[in-house]
Write a protein that holds these residues in place. Structure first.
Motif, PDB file in Angstrom:
ATOM      1  N   PHE A  68      33.481  99.953  47.782  1.00 17.04           N
ATOM      2  CA  PHE A  68      33.555  99.056  48.928  1.00 17.04           C
ATOM      3  C   PHE A  68      35.007  98.813  49.335  1.00 17.04           C
ATOM      4  N   HIS A  69      35.871  98.588  48.348  1.00 19.96           N
ATOM      5  CA  HIS A  69      37.285  98.356  48.646  1.00 19.96           C
ATOM      6  C   HIS A  69      37.914  99.578  49.313  1.00 19.96           C
ATOM      7  N   TRP A  70      37.625 100.760  48.803  1.00 17.54           N
ATOM      8  CA  TRP A  70      38.159 101.982  49.425  1.00 17.54           C
ATOM      9  C   TRP A  70      37.677 102.117  50.864  1.00 17.54           C
ATOM     10  N   SER A  71      36.410 101.807  51.102  1.00 18.20           N
ATOM     11  CA  SER A  71      35.904 101.921  52.474  1.00 18.20           C
ATOM     12  C   SER A  71      36.589 100.909  53.392  1.00 18.20           C
ATOM     13  N   MET A  72      36.900  99.726  52.888  1.00 16.94           N
ATOM     14  CA  MET A  72      37.622  98.740  53.705  1.00 16.94           C
ATOM     15  C   MET A  72      39.055  99.185  53.969  1.00 16.94           C
ATOM     16  N   VAL A  73      39.709  99.800  52.983  1.00 17.54           N
ATOM     17  CA  VAL A  73      41.072 100.301  53.173  1.00 17.54           C
ATOM     18  C   VAL A  73      41.078 101.413  54.224  1.00 17.54           C
ATOM     19  N   VAL A  74      40.095 102.304  54.152  1.00 22.01           N
ATOM     20  CA  VAL A  74      40.004 103.382  55.150  1.00 22.01           C
ATOM     21  C   VAL A  74      39.726 102.796  56.534  1.00 22.01           C
ATOM     22  N   GLU A 100      50.421  96.155  62.658  1.00 21.05           N
ATOM     23  CA  GLU A 100      49.799  97.428  62.264  1.00 21.05           C
ATOM     24  C   GLU A 100      50.731  98.279  61.403  1.00 21.05           C
ATOM     25  N   TRP A 101      52.028  98.294  61.689  1.00 20.19           N
ATOM     26  CA  TRP A 101      52.954  99.094  60.877  1.00 20.19           C
ATOM     27  C   TRP A 101      53.197  98.456  59.522  1.00 20.19           C
ATOM     28  N   ARG A 102      53.296  97.136  59.482  1.00 21.26           N
ATOM     29  CA  ARG A 102      53.472  96.474  58.181  1.00 21.26           C
ATOM     30  C   ARG A 102      52.255  96.715  57.294  1.00 21.26           C
ATOM     31  N   LEU A 103      51.082  96.608  57.895  1.00 21.08           N
ATOM     32  CA  LEU A 103      49.844  96.826  57.146  1.00 21.08           C
ATOM     33  C   LEU A 103      49.720  98.287  56.725  1.00 21.08           C
ATOM     34  N   TRP A 104      50.073  99.209  57.609  1.00 21.98           N
ATOM     35  CA  TRP A 104      49.989 100.644  57.313  1.00 21.98           C
ATOM     36  C   TRP A 104      50.851 100.994  56.110  1.00 21.98           C
ATOM     37  N   ARG A 105      52.043 100.400  56.025  1.00 24.36           N
ATOM     38  CA  ARG A 105      52.941 100.691  54.901  1.00 24.36           C
ATOM     39  C   ARG A 105      52.430 100.096  53.596  1.00 24.36           C
ATOM     40  N   LYS A 106      51.644  99.016  53.661  1.00 23.46           N
ATOM     41  CA  LYS A 106      51.141  98.362  52.456  1.00 23.46           C
ATOM     42  C   LYS A 106      49.803  98.921  51.991  1.00 23.46           C
ATOM     43  N   LEU A 107      49.153  99.746  52.793  1.00 26.22           N
ATOM     44  CA  LEU A 107      47.814 100.234  52.430  1.00 26.22           C
ATOM     45  C   LEU A 107      47.764 100.983  51.095  1.00 26.22           C
ATOM     46  N   PRO A 108      48.732 101.861  50.765  1.00 28.57           N
ATOM     47  CA  PRO A 108      48.644 102.509  49.442  1.00 28.57           C
ATOM     48  C   PRO A 108      48.682 101.508  48.288  1.00 28.57           C
ATOM     49  N   LEU A 109      49.538 100.492  48.402  1.00 27.96           N
ATOM     50  CA  LEU A 109      49.612  99.476  47.356  1.00 27.96           C
ATOM     51  C   LEU A 109      48.323  98.660  47.290  1.00 27.96           C
ATOM     52  N   ILE A 110      47.769  98.338  48.449  1.00 27.90           N
ATOM     53  CA  ILE A 110      46.510  97.592  48.492  1.00 27.90           C
ATOM     54  C   ILE A 110      45.388  98.416  47.864  1.00 27.90           C
ATOM     55  N   ALA A 111      45.351  99.705  48.176  1.00 26.46           N
ATOM     56  CA  ALA A 111      44.318 100.582  47.604  1.00 26.46           C
ATOM     57  C   ALA A 111      44.476 100.695  46.092  1.00 26.46           C
ATOM     58  N   LEU A 112      45.710 100.837  45.633  1.00 24.69           N
ATOM     59  CA  LEU A 112      45.950 100.951  44.196  1.00 24.69           C
ATOM     60  C   LEU A 112      45.584  99.660  43.470  1.00 24.69           C
ATOM     61  N   ALA A 113      46.002  98.525  44.011  1.00 23.66           N
ATOM     62  CA  ALA A 113      45.697  97.242  43.371  1.00 23.66           C
ATOM     63  C   ALA A 113      44.194  96.985  43.356  1.00 23.66           C
ATOM     64  N   GLY A 114      43.516  97.330  44.453  1.00 22.16           N
ATOM     65  CA  GLY A 114      42.077  97.116  44.525  1.00 22.16           C
ATOM     66  C   GLY A 114      41.284  98.054  43.642  1.00 22.16           C
ATOM     67  N   LEU A 122      39.123  97.934  37.479  1.00 23.86           N
ATOM     68  CA  LEU A 122      39.050  98.787  36.284  1.00 23.86           C
ATOM     69  C   LEU A 122      39.573  98.049  35.055  1.00 23.86           C
ATOM     70  N   LEU A 123      40.580  97.209  35.230  1.00 19.16           N
ATOM     71  CA  LEU A 123      41.057  96.389  34.108  1.00 19.16           C
ATOM     72  C   LEU A 123      39.985  95.402  33.661  1.00 19.16           C
ATOM     73  N   CYS A 124      39.287  94.822  34.626  1.00 17.62           N
ATOM     74  CA  CYS A 124      38.175  93.919  34.279  1.00 17.62           C
ATOM     75  C   CYS A 124      37.083  94.668  33.523  1.00 17.62           C
ATOM     76  N   LEU A 125      36.791  95.880  33.955  1.00 19.43           N
ATOM     77  CA  LEU A 125      35.768  96.681  33.279  1.00 19.43           C
ATOM     78  C   LEU A 125      36.222  97.048  31.869  1.00 19.43           C
ATOM     79  N   ALA A 126      37.486  97.379  31.696  1.00 23.47           N
ATOM     80  CA  ALA A 126      38.003  97.681  30.365  1.00 23.47           C
ATOM     81  C   ALA A 126      37.902  96.452  29.467  1.00 23.47           C
ATOM     82  N   LEU A 127      38.163  95.280  30.039  1.00 26.44           N
ATOM     83  CA  LEU A 127      38.047  94.046  29.266  1.00 26.44           C
ATOM     84  C   LEU A 127      36.602  93.799  28.842  1.00 26.44           C
ATOM     85  N   VAL A 128      35.645  94.081  29.730  1.00 24.59           N
ATOM     86  CA  VAL A 128      34.220  93.923  29.389  1.00 24.59           C
ATOM     87  C   VAL A 128      33.850  94.868  28.249  1.00 24.59           C
TER      88      VAL A 128
END
Length: 121
Positions: free
Chosen positions: A62-68, A8-22, A27-33
């Protein structure tokens, strides 16, 4: 019973990075489209690009809701485990097998915690 902190602590520390990457990757895919679409698109092409806008928006929400949700789960586990602590600082004088001989007073005193001497003022 209290357990040591773990996933839980390892995951808690990685959540901001996971949220940012997700958020950034879709958005990069959308910019490419948008970059690969024609400069003078037809109605079908505009509808396809707009559909991709909606799909990517849905993926991000959906990704934000999963991160929350995972964050709430981490907090619940952290609260239920409580703070870590050491029960006693008392060192054991033997292992699983008892000694064949009695220990001396010096050996026994080495296993005791130092006594606290109170100062009188």
């Amino acid at each position: 019973m209290r357990a040591a902190s773990g996933l839980e602590w390892r995951l808690w520390r990685k959540l901001p990075l996971i949220a940012l990457a997700g958020t950034v990757l879709p958005l990069l895919c959308l910019a490419l489209v948008h970059l690969l679409s024609d400069s003078a698109p037809s109605a079908a092409e505009l509808r396809r690009v707009q559909m991709m806008d909606y799909v990517i928006g849905g993926v991000i929400v959906f990704h934000w809701s999963m991160v929350v949700t995972v964050g709430i789960g981490c907090v619940i586990v952290m609260v239920m485990k409580g703070p870590g602590y050491v029960a006693d600082g008392y060192r054991v004088s033997h292992s699983d097998q008892p000694r064949a001989t009695l220990e001396t007073a010096e050996e026994a005193s080495a296993y005791r915690l130092p006594e606290v001497v109170e100062r009188s003022e």
